[in-house]
Design a protein around this motif. Structure first.
Motif, PDB file in Angstrom:
ATOM      1  N   GLY A   1     -88.007 -62.177 -21.629  1.00  0.00           N
ATOM      2  CA  GLY A   1     -88.341 -63.440 -21.337  1.00  0.00           C
ATOM      3  C   GLY A   1     -87.449 -64.328 -20.973  1.00  0.00           C
ATOM      4  O   GLY A   1     -87.195 -65.084 -19.970  1.00  0.00           O
ATOM      5  N   ARG A   2     -86.695 -64.515 -22.376  1.00  0.00           N
ATOM      6  CA  ARG A   2     -85.665 -65.759 -22.288  1.00  0.00           C
ATOM      7  C   ARG A   2     -84.042 -65.204 -21.426  1.00  0.00           C
ATOM      8  O   ARG A   2     -83.898 -66.023 -20.226  1.00  0.00           O
ATOM      9  N   ARG A   3     -84.270 -63.727 -21.540  1.00  0.00           N
ATOM     10  CA  ARG A   3     -83.061 -63.328 -20.790  1.00  0.00           C
ATOM     11  C   ARG A   3     -83.014 -63.025 -18.687  1.00  0.00           C
ATOM     12  O   ARG A   3     -82.409 -63.656 -18.408  1.00  0.00           O
TER      13      ARG A   3
ATOM     14  N   ARG B   1     -98.052 -69.304 -26.262  1.00  0.00           N
ATOM     15  CA  ARG B   1     -97.191 -68.471 -26.369  1.00  0.00           C
ATOM     16  C   ARG B   1     -95.692 -68.019 -26.208  1.00  0.00           C
ATOM     17  O   ARG B   1     -95.658 -68.710 -24.893  1.00  0.00           O
ATOM     18  N   PRO B   2     -94.405 -67.665 -26.701  1.00  0.00           N
ATOM     19  CA  PRO B   2     -93.459 -67.630 -26.359  1.00  0.00           C
ATOM     20  C   PRO B   2     -92.877 -67.309 -25.208  1.00  0.00           C
ATOM     21  O   PRO B   2     -93.475 -66.222 -24.959  1.00  0.00           O
TER      22      PRO B   2
ATOM     23  N   GLU C   1     -91.361 -63.134 -18.994  1.00  0.00           N
ATOM     24  CA  GLU C   1     -92.206 -62.547 -19.651  1.00  0.00           C
ATOM     25  C   GLU C   1     -92.283 -63.140 -21.174  1.00  0.00           C
ATOM     26  O   GLU C   1     -91.651 -63.332 -21.749  1.00  0.00           O
ATOM     27  N   ALA C   2     -93.780 -63.304 -20.835  1.00  0.00           N
ATOM     28  CA  ALA C   2     -94.365 -64.338 -22.439  1.00  0.00           C
ATOM     29  C   ALA C   2     -94.911 -62.884 -24.135  1.00  0.00           C
ATOM     30  O   ALA C   2     -95.370 -61.892 -23.435  1.00  0.00           O
ATOM     31  N   ALA C   3     -95.210 -63.558 -24.976  1.00  0.00           N
ATOM     32  CA  ALA C   3     -95.474 -62.833 -25.915  1.00  0.00           C
ATOM     33  C   ALA C   3     -96.886 -63.001 -25.639  1.00  0.00           C
ATOM     34  O   ALA C   3     -97.050 -63.505 -24.933  1.00  0.00           O
ATOM     35  N   ASP C   4     -97.325 -61.623 -26.336  1.00  0.00           N
ATOM     36  CA  ASP C   4     -99.166 -62.047 -26.850  1.00  0.00           C
ATOM     37  C   ASP C   4    -100.033 -62.794 -27.273  1.00  0.00           C
ATOM     38  O   ASP C   4     -98.629 -63.020 -28.185  1.00  0.00           O
TER      39      ASP C   4
END
Length: 71
Positions: free
Chosen positions: A31-33, A25-26, A10-13
């Motif tokens: 998403g990191r989890r 977009r990080p 999952e990435a940021a908008d």
């Protein structure tokens, strides 16, 4: 040879977390989890990649980083 394709987590908008374009977009905290959980699941199943290849997109690189620990 076995190839495992992984889609980014999952990435940021755009406009969130400093992302000004699709390229930068990080991953979100979720998403990191997710990326770490994938690496943990691979490790638990004995999956040991010979290579990890990623596109240069920030979210793709960040998703691949935990997998590098499996090399």
């Amino acid at each position: 040879m076995q190839v495992i394709l992984v889609r980014h987590a999952e990435a940021a908008d755009i406009g969130q977390q400093g992302a000004t374009s699709d390229f930068d977009r990080p991953l979100t905290d979720t998403g990191r989890r997710q990326a770490q959980a994938l690496a943990d699941a691979f490790r638990a199943r004995g999956v040991k990649p010979a290579h990890v290849v990623s596109s240069p997109l920030v979210r793709a690189v960040q998703t691949a980083e935990p997998l590098l620990g499996l090399l």
